[in-house]
Design a protein around this motif. Structure first.
Motif, short mmCIF file in Angstrom:
data_model
loop_
_atom_site.label_atom_id
_atom_site.label_comp_id
_atom_site.label_asym_id
_atom_site.label_seq_id
_atom_site.Cartn_x
_atom_site.Cartn_y
_atom_site.Cartn_z
N LYS A 15 0.78 -1.19 -0.13
CA LYS A 15 0.01 -0.14 -0.13
C LYS A 15 0.92 1.39 -0.06
O LYS A 15 1.94 1.48 0.84
CB LYS A 15 -0.72 0.16 1.28
CG LYS A 15 -1.74 -1.12 1.35
CD LYS A 15 -2.71 -1.39 0.14
CE LYS A 15 -3.67 -2.49 0.53
NZ LYS A 15 -3.02 -3.90 0.61
N ALA A 16 0.47 2.43 -0.85
CA ALA A 16 1.29 3.38 -1.14
C ALA A 16 0.73 4.21 0.23
O ALA A 16 -0.23 4.53 0.76
CB ALA A 16 0.96 4.38 -2.42
N SER A 17 1.85 5.16 0.82
CA SER A 17 1.76 6.03 1.93
C SER A 17 1.30 7.26 1.58
O SER A 17 1.71 7.57 0.35
CB SER A 17 2.80 5.71 2.78
OG SER A 17 4.04 6.35 2.26
N GLU A 20 5.02 8.38 0.47
CA GLU A 20 6.02 7.94 -0.58
C GLU A 20 4.91 7.12 -1.69
O GLU A 20 3.85 6.51 -1.32
CB GLU A 20 6.77 6.95 0.06
CG GLU A 20 8.00 7.76 0.95
CD GLU A 20 8.78 6.64 1.40
OE1 GLU A 20 8.63 5.31 0.69
OE2 GLU A 20 9.62 6.78 2.47
N LYS A 21 5.08 7.28 -2.72
CA LYS A 21 4.70 6.52 -3.90
C LYS A 21 5.35 5.30 -4.00
O LYS A 21 6.36 5.00 -3.33
CB LYS A 21 4.91 7.10 -5.28
CG LYS A 21 4.02 8.59 -5.30
CD LYS A 21 4.16 9.20 -6.68
CE LYS A 21 3.75 10.31 -6.90
NZ LYS A 21 3.70 11.09 -8.14
N LEU A 22 4.84 4.24 -4.67
CA LEU A 22 5.19 2.87 -4.90
C LEU A 22 6.38 2.80 -5.60
O LEU A 22 6.41 3.59 -6.64
CB LEU A 22 4.14 1.89 -5.43
CG LEU A 22 2.91 1.60 -4.45
CD1 LEU A 22 1.81 0.69 -5.23
CD2 LEU A 22 3.37 1.08 -3.06
N GLN A 26 7.69 -2.35 -6.08
CA GLN A 26 6.35 -2.54 -5.60
C GLN A 26 5.38 -2.71 -6.45
O GLN A 26 4.29 -3.62 -6.16
CB GLN A 26 6.16 -1.47 -4.42
CG GLN A 26 7.18 -1.53 -3.29
CD GLN A 26 6.98 -0.18 -2.39
OE1 GLN A 26 6.81 0.95 -2.78
NE2 GLN A 26 7.47 -0.46 -1.08
N GLN A 27 5.31 -1.75 -7.29
CA GLN A 27 4.19 -1.64 -8.46
C GLN A 27 4.20 -3.15 -9.18
O GLN A 27 3.16 -3.68 -9.18
CB GLN A 27 4.34 -0.72 -9.56
CG GLN A 27 4.13 0.66 -8.77
CD GLN A 27 4.52 1.86 -9.95
OE1 GLN A 27 5.08 1.77 -10.74
NE2 GLN A 27 4.09 3.04 -9.55
#
Length: 383
Positions: A15-17, A20-22, A26-27
């Protein structure tokens, strides 16, 4: 089986915070999980749809085909008998013999002694020679069109005497052309790739580096082995004093062993989530994994995607052949069910039409009219 429902793969995604982006790793990890979830659902839904309709559909088709063959045999015997007794002109007799031969062709798979005896009478050497000549002429016309399309002559054309044989020969020659072209292209690509890999290996050897692909594969095996050991430790039945809980852990451990044997990372991750439910401090979710670990795990996930896609393709192909309609997991189930109903109705209509023809031609006037209609229909169909 576990007392908890298996969590969805979406719960395993990173999960993106807000801050921060993924990352690309992670994607990629999330994308593979999503594809595994989608393919698994498609297979389950298609199998459930098949289980609901397959038996009744195949049974309906079998009954209709058997009934149609019974009516065809009755027609064959009736027309044969009327050829011996009815007052038919030479032209009408020719039509009747053609009708008999057509019925014999449909009934050939039955291996019925009566049908075979009539085949010996009606499929004479003269008829065979005439048909062979027509087939050869049609094959020659088709050969000319195929050679024009290929841009080269058919190899050994005298071996092919029917349009079907000529078409198959043309397809084989075209496929050989395509394969030869593809092999030449693949050889060039492989040579370029080998050259680049050799250059990379030389450079890596000079620097004392290990190839990245090998590292990812090793990391993937290491990651799944680590996950297995963590689960095995947490689920060891002998360490559990409570009988009910020991049985639960034994069942879960059986699932863990099966998943580990198949390198089934998603099942192991699901089981880990089940085992760690209610203990957040023990969770080692994907969100906490470093990118290099996610990249390694993605190697295994990609293998699962490929295996699931193969399973889905095989299921779609098998059901399409068995049910005689196109079957696709992404098609609307109601539309596929309607296709089954249409083909069932068509087969019933075919059997009913044969029965109606048999009732109709009981008198010579209708027999003659029917023979003419069937001759005209056959002529229009072959035109």
């Amino acid at each position: 089986m576990s007392s908890h429902a298996a969590p969805s793969l979406s719960t395993l995604m990173v999960k993106a915070s807000a801050q921060e982006k993924l990352s690309p790793a992670q994607q990629r990890f999330n994308d593979l999980l999503e594809r595994i979830e989608r393919l698994s659902v498609q297979i389950q839904r298609l199998q459930a749809w098949s289980d609901k309709h397959r038996y009744a559909h195949i049974q309906s088709l079998r009954e209709s085909v058997q009934l149609a063959q019974t009516h065809r045999k009755s027609l064959l015997l009736f027309v044969h008998e009327r050829l011996q007794t009815a007052d038919l002109t030479d032209r009408q007799q020719g039509m009747a013999r053609g009708m008999v031969r057509g019925l014999i062709d449909h009934l050939a798979p039955m291996a019925d002694p009566q049908v075979q005896s009539l085949a010996d009478v009606y499929v004479s050497e003269e008829d065979t020679q005439e048909e062979a000549q027509e087939q050869a002429e049609a094959a020659q016309r088709l050969r000319e069109r195929i050679e024009e399309a290929l841009g080269q002559p058919i190899e050994k054309p005298d071996q092919y005497q029917t349009p079907e044989e000529m078409m198959q020969a043309g397809m084989r020659q075209w496929q050989r052309q395509q394969e030869a072209d593809e092999q030449r292209k693949a050889a060039k690509r492989a040579a370029r790739k080998a050259q680049k890999q050799a250059q990379k290996k030389c450079a890596a050897a000079e620097k004392g580096e290990v190839p990245a692909a090998l590292m990812r594969a090793l990391d993937a095996k290491s990651a799944i082995r680590t996950l297995f050991r963590q689960l095995a430790s947490a689920l060891h039945p002998d360490r559990e004093p409570d009988e009910t809980e020991r049985l639960r852990k034994t069942a879960l451990m059986s699932e863990v062993n099966a998943a580990y044997e198949k390198n089934d990372l998603t099942t192991l991750l699901r089981l880990q989530m089940q085992v760690t439910q209610g203990a957040p401090q023990n969770k080692a979710g994907a969100a906490r994994m470093a990118d290099d670990k996610l990249i390694a795990m993605s190697v295994l996930l990609k293998e699962q995607v490929s295996a699931l896609q193969d399973d889905l393709d095989e299921l779609q192909s098998r059901l399409s052949q068995e049910l005689c309609v196109p079957v696709r997991a992404d098609a609307d189930e109601a539309t596929m069910t309607q296709a089954l109903q249409r083909i069932q109705a068509d087969q019933r209509h075919s059997a009913d039409s044969l029965a109606a023809d048999l009732r109709r031609i009981q008198n010579d006037t209708e027999l003659k009219r029917w023979l003419k209609e069937q001759w005209q229909l056959a002529k229009a169909t072959s035109a």
